[in-house]
Design a protein around this motif. Structure first.
Motif, PDB file in Angstrom:
ATOM      1  N   TYR A 221      89.457  87.296  69.130  1.00  0.00           N
ATOM      2  CA  TYR A 221      88.587  87.560  67.838  1.00  0.00           C
ATOM      3  C   TYR A 221      87.995  86.475  68.284  1.00  0.00           C
ATOM      4  CZ  TYR A 221      88.230  88.140  63.095  1.00  0.00           C
ATOM      5  OH  TYR A 221      87.625  87.976  61.749  1.00  0.00           O
ATOM      6  N   HIS A 222      86.527  86.936  66.869  1.00  0.00           N
ATOM      7  CA  HIS A 222      85.254  86.008  67.114  1.00  0.00           C
ATOM      8  C   HIS A 222      85.203  86.150  65.738  1.00  0.00           C
ATOM      9  CE1 HIS A 222      85.711  83.930  71.042  1.00  0.00           C
ATOM     10  NE2 HIS A 222      85.685  85.333  71.725  1.00  0.00           N
ATOM     11  N   GLY A 223      84.794  85.720  64.520  1.00  0.00           N
ATOM     12  CA  GLY A 223      84.671  85.842  63.238  1.00  0.00           C
ATOM     13  C   GLY A 223      83.163  86.150  63.570  1.00  0.00           C
ATOM     14  N   TYR A 224      82.307  86.577  64.463  1.00  0.00           N
ATOM     15  CA  TYR A 224      80.791  87.078  64.892  1.00  0.00           C
ATOM     16  C   TYR A 224      80.672  88.176  65.633  1.00  0.00           C
ATOM     17  CZ  TYR A 224      80.988  84.231  68.269  1.00  0.00           C
ATOM     18  OH  TYR A 224      82.243  83.119  70.201  1.00  0.00           O
ATOM     19  N   GLU A 225      81.846  88.228  66.020  1.00  0.00           N
ATOM     20  CA  GLU A 225      81.842  89.748  67.388  1.00  0.00           C
ATOM     21  C   GLU A 225      82.303  90.790  66.282  1.00  0.00           C
ATOM     22  OE1 GLU A 225      82.753  88.852  71.350  1.00  0.00           O
ATOM     23  OE2 GLU A 225      81.468  87.591  71.091  1.00  0.00           O
ATOM     24  N   LEU A 226      82.009  91.970  66.753  1.00  0.00           N
ATOM     25  CA  LEU A 226      82.814  93.218  66.487  1.00  0.00           C
ATOM     26  C   LEU A 226      84.118  93.509  67.032  1.00  0.00           C
ATOM     27  CD1 LEU A 226      79.612  95.307  65.558  1.00  0.00           C
ATOM     28  CD2 LEU A 226      81.184  94.138  63.524  1.00  0.00           C
ATOM     29  N   ALA A 227      84.649  94.022  67.097  1.00  0.00           N
ATOM     30  CA  ALA A 227      85.852  94.271  67.750  1.00  0.00           C
ATOM     31  C   ALA A 227      85.013  95.825  69.169  1.00  0.00           C
ATOM     32  CB  ALA A 227      86.848  95.482  66.615  1.00  0.00           C
ATOM     33  N   PRO A 228      85.815  95.963  69.614  1.00  0.00           N
ATOM     34  CA  PRO A 228      85.006  96.856  70.680  1.00  0.00           C
ATOM     35  C   PRO A 228      85.491  98.435  69.833  1.00  0.00           C
ATOM     36  CG  PRO A 228      87.469  96.330  71.811  1.00  0.00           C
ATOM     37  CD  PRO A 228      86.704  95.542  70.422  1.00  0.00           C
TER      38      PRO A 228
END
Length: 149
Positions: A118-125
């Motif tokens: 989990y990265h706050g700046y990336e969307l989930a796949p």
């Protein structure tokens, strides 16, 4: 003037360290096919209670299926390699299973590993990405499955 004597060495109570032989990894409770079926169930039944969680859960199941397929492949093919870390196993895969299978395993594993974190700046796949990875995992599992001789 006082003379300071060097301290006498204290014998160690620990036994000398010998090179450790890694024990074989414990077998998974689930087969790669069962893990793949679990990912399929999550892919097909995203509900309000799993919102925001199911994409990474699917990615984790798919990645674990890949790792378990690789572990079982080496256990059947060359048990000494089954004791090595997964990265070393993946590096050796090209020599045993062929470049296409090794490349597909590595690329799929890398994509799933990125998706698991989990990265706050990336969307989930997305569901499309997960479905594509799912198909790749199924192909790799099929390529690494023991052949009847």
């Amino acid at each position: 003037m006082t003379t300071i004597r060097p301290a006498t060495p204290v014998p160690s109570t620990r036994p000398p360290r010998l090179p450790a032989v890694l024990p074989p990894p414990p077998p998974s409770a689930s087969t790669p096919e069962e893990l793949l079926a679990g990912a399929d169930r999550l892919l097909g039944t995203a509900t309000a209670s799993t919102t925001g969680v199911w994409p990474r859960a699917v990615a984790l199941l798919l990645r674990h299926a890949l790792e378990e397929a690789l572990r079982r492949y080496w256990q059947a093919r060359n048990p000494r390699l089954a004791r090595c870390p997964p990265h070393a196993q993946a590096l050796c895969l090209e020599s045993y299973a062929g470049p296409d299978t090794a490349r597909r395993w590595s690329v799929t594993w890398a994509g799933l590993s990125r998706a698991c974190h989990y990265h706050g700046y990336e969307l989930a796949p997305t569901q499309g990405e997960l479905s594509a990875w799912r198909d790749d995992v199924e192909r790799v599992i099929g390529a690494l499955a023991p052949r009847a001789q």
